[in-house]
Design an enzyme around this catalytic site. Structure first.
Site, PDB file in Angstrom:
ATOM      1  NE  ARG A  95     -10.391   1.943  17.351  1.00 45.12           N
ATOM      2  CZ  ARG A  95     -10.447   3.227  17.009  1.00 45.12           C
ATOM      3  NH1 ARG A  95     -10.910   4.134  17.851  1.00 45.12           N
ATOM      4  NH2 ARG A  95     -10.040   3.619  15.819  1.00 45.12           N
ATOM      5  NE  ARG A  96     -11.107   4.970  12.956  1.00 46.95           N
ATOM      6  CZ  ARG A  96     -10.220   4.475  12.101  1.00 46.95           C
ATOM      7  NH1 ARG A  96     -10.615   3.661  11.143  1.00 46.95           N
ATOM      8  NH2 ARG A  96      -8.953   4.787  12.202  1.00 46.95           N
ATOM      9  NE  ARG A 143     -10.779  -4.716   5.341  1.00 47.73           N
ATOM     10  CZ  ARG A 143      -9.986  -5.550   4.658  1.00 47.73           C
ATOM     11  NH1 ARG A 143     -10.494  -6.479   3.892  1.00 47.73           N
ATOM     12  NH2 ARG A 143      -8.688  -5.448   4.763  1.00 47.73           N
ATOM     13  N   GLY A 144     -10.169  -1.335   2.110  1.00 47.16           N
ATOM     14  CA  GLY A 144      -9.268  -0.863   1.072  1.00 47.16           C
ATOM     15  C   GLY A 144      -8.308   0.157   1.643  1.00 47.16           C
ATOM     16  CB  CYS A 157      -9.513  -9.613  13.556  1.00 44.69           C
ATOM     17  SG  CYS A 157     -10.842 -10.633  12.886  1.00 44.69           S
ATOM     18  CB  SER A 184      -0.910   0.014   1.224  1.00 47.60           C
ATOM     19  OG  SER A 184      -0.162   0.224   2.408  1.00 47.60           O
ATOM     20  NE  ARG A 226     -10.056   2.523   4.221  1.00 50.72           N
ATOM     21  CZ  ARG A 226      -9.531   2.449   5.438  1.00 50.72           C
ATOM     22  NH1 ARG A 226     -10.233   2.863   6.478  1.00 50.72           N
ATOM     23  NH2 ARG A 226      -8.321   1.987   5.631  1.00 50.72           N
ATOM     24  CE  LYS A 249      -4.186   1.824  11.741  1.00 51.09           C
ATOM     25  NZ  LYS A 249      -4.750   0.708  10.943  1.00 51.09           N
ATOM     26  CG  ASP A 250      -3.056  -2.686  10.635  1.00 49.41           C
ATOM     27  OD1 ASP A 250      -4.212  -2.500  11.073  1.00 49.41           O
ATOM     28  OD2 ASP A 250      -2.544  -2.003   9.733  1.00 49.41           O
TER      29      ASP A 250
END
Length: 332
Positions: free
Chosen positions: A143-144, A161-162, A265, A24, A167, A93-94
């Site tokens: 979470r958001r 996603r993406g 997850c 990415s 996005r 965070k991932d």
């Protein structure tokens, strides 16, 4: 020639130091920054960035169907274990809390933490409070989604996603169904897109009736970690030079909490550690059900020299309040 340069030039006399990363745009920017930092420490050491396409970036559905957040790193883990790369750059965070690191590897460095705030991104700058009831908000994060339902239960959410630029393109399409996106501010910062209309959401504050209004970040928010083989002494030495001790302490507290909660997850778990003005460490944790209608929270302070104990205290308090039932319910 400084001693570190000499050690690395000896270690990488035949092949360059190979840094693994996802493909990415964000991942490549972060990895280029790591390469620049290494070059500053050890000028002249040859470096090669090795992009790897990971399954999570290709999967449009629920991450749980392909193994959770571990899908962001399993291909890179294989490259690291097999010796095809010498270190790997990750967004912390991932990195999942319920899956151990690849055997024989460790995070040797955490870079200084960037902005941890979540933001609302719109086409025209409309703040969250003014979005019409029923507006559709795009977010990839349970979470958001859970925390948004506390702020604005009248809004609708849909998984989007993406990569961040993908996005944003969906938001900008003519006739887009999305009124706004929820994103991490650090993603816009790293991509050079802070000129986009966005509203910064507060980490947490208390209302008069003692309700918590918040957008507490995920464990590891804003932190880049660098993983390597524990036995590779020259590489681990350069990572020790790159490591930011305060960030490392905060991450230890946060990930201790995450490990004890054994979150998967899809778990809406939020956690953030920081150092207060008087030198204490503060740790805030929250666990939600999927829609945010139920949650538990804990906030504790401790000695900055013992972050693991602080993270464990917060986790134990959350579990005592019923966090396990909330986490289990999101598996269904």
């Amino acid at each position: 020639m400084n001693p570190l340069t000499e050690i690395l030039l000896t270690r990488f006399a035949e092949t360059p130091l190979r840094i693994g990363t996802r493909t990415s745009t964000m991942a490549k920017i972060q990895t280029s920054h790591v390469a620049e930092l290494i070059t500053q420490l050890a000028p002249g050491v040859p470096i090669e960035i090795v992009p790897t396409q990971v399954s999570a970036d290709l999967w449009p559905g629920d991450l749980a169907e392909i193994g959770g957040k571990g899908a962001f790193s399993k291909e890179i883990d294989r490259a690291l274990i097999s010796g095809r790369i010498d270190m790997a750059v990750h967004c912390i965070k991932d990195v999942p809390g319920d899956v151990p690191l690849a055997e024989g590897t460790a995070f040797g460095a955490y870079l200084p933490r960037d902005d941890v705030h979540d933001i609302v991104v719109t086409r025209d700058g409309v703040p969250l409070a003014d979005l019409p009831a029923g507006s559709l908000i795009g977010t990839s994060s349970v979470r958001r989604r859970a925390q948004l339902s506390i702020h604005r239960p009248d809004l609708r959410t849909e998984r989007i996603r993406g990569n961040v630029d993908t996005r944003l393109a969906k938001l900008d399409e003519d006739g887009s169904k999305y009124a706004a996106l929820l994103l991490a501010r650090t993603s816009l910062l790293r991509l050079g897109l802070l000129d986009r209309h966005h509203e910064i959401l507060p980490l947490e504050f208390h209302t008069a009736d003692e309700n918590v209004v918040s957008m507490v970040p995920p464990v590891g928010a804003g932190v880049v970690g660098i993983q390597a083989r524990s036995s590779d002494a020259p590489v681990m030495r350069v990572l020790d030079e790159l490591n930011h001790p305060a960030t490392a302490r905060h991450i230890l507290a946060e990930r201790t909490m995450l490990h004890m909660l054994f979150g998967h997850c899809n778990s809406p778990i939020a956690g953030h550690a920081s150092t207060t003005a008087d030198g204490k460490m503060s740790m805030f944790g929250m666990v939600f059900n999927r829609d945010g209608s139920a949650f538990v929270r804990s906030h504790a302070w401790g000695d900055h020299s013992d972050p693991a104990t602080l993270g464990a205290r917060v986790a134990a308090d959350l579990l005592h309040q019923g966090a396990r039932n909330l986490i289990t319910a999101t598996r269904k």
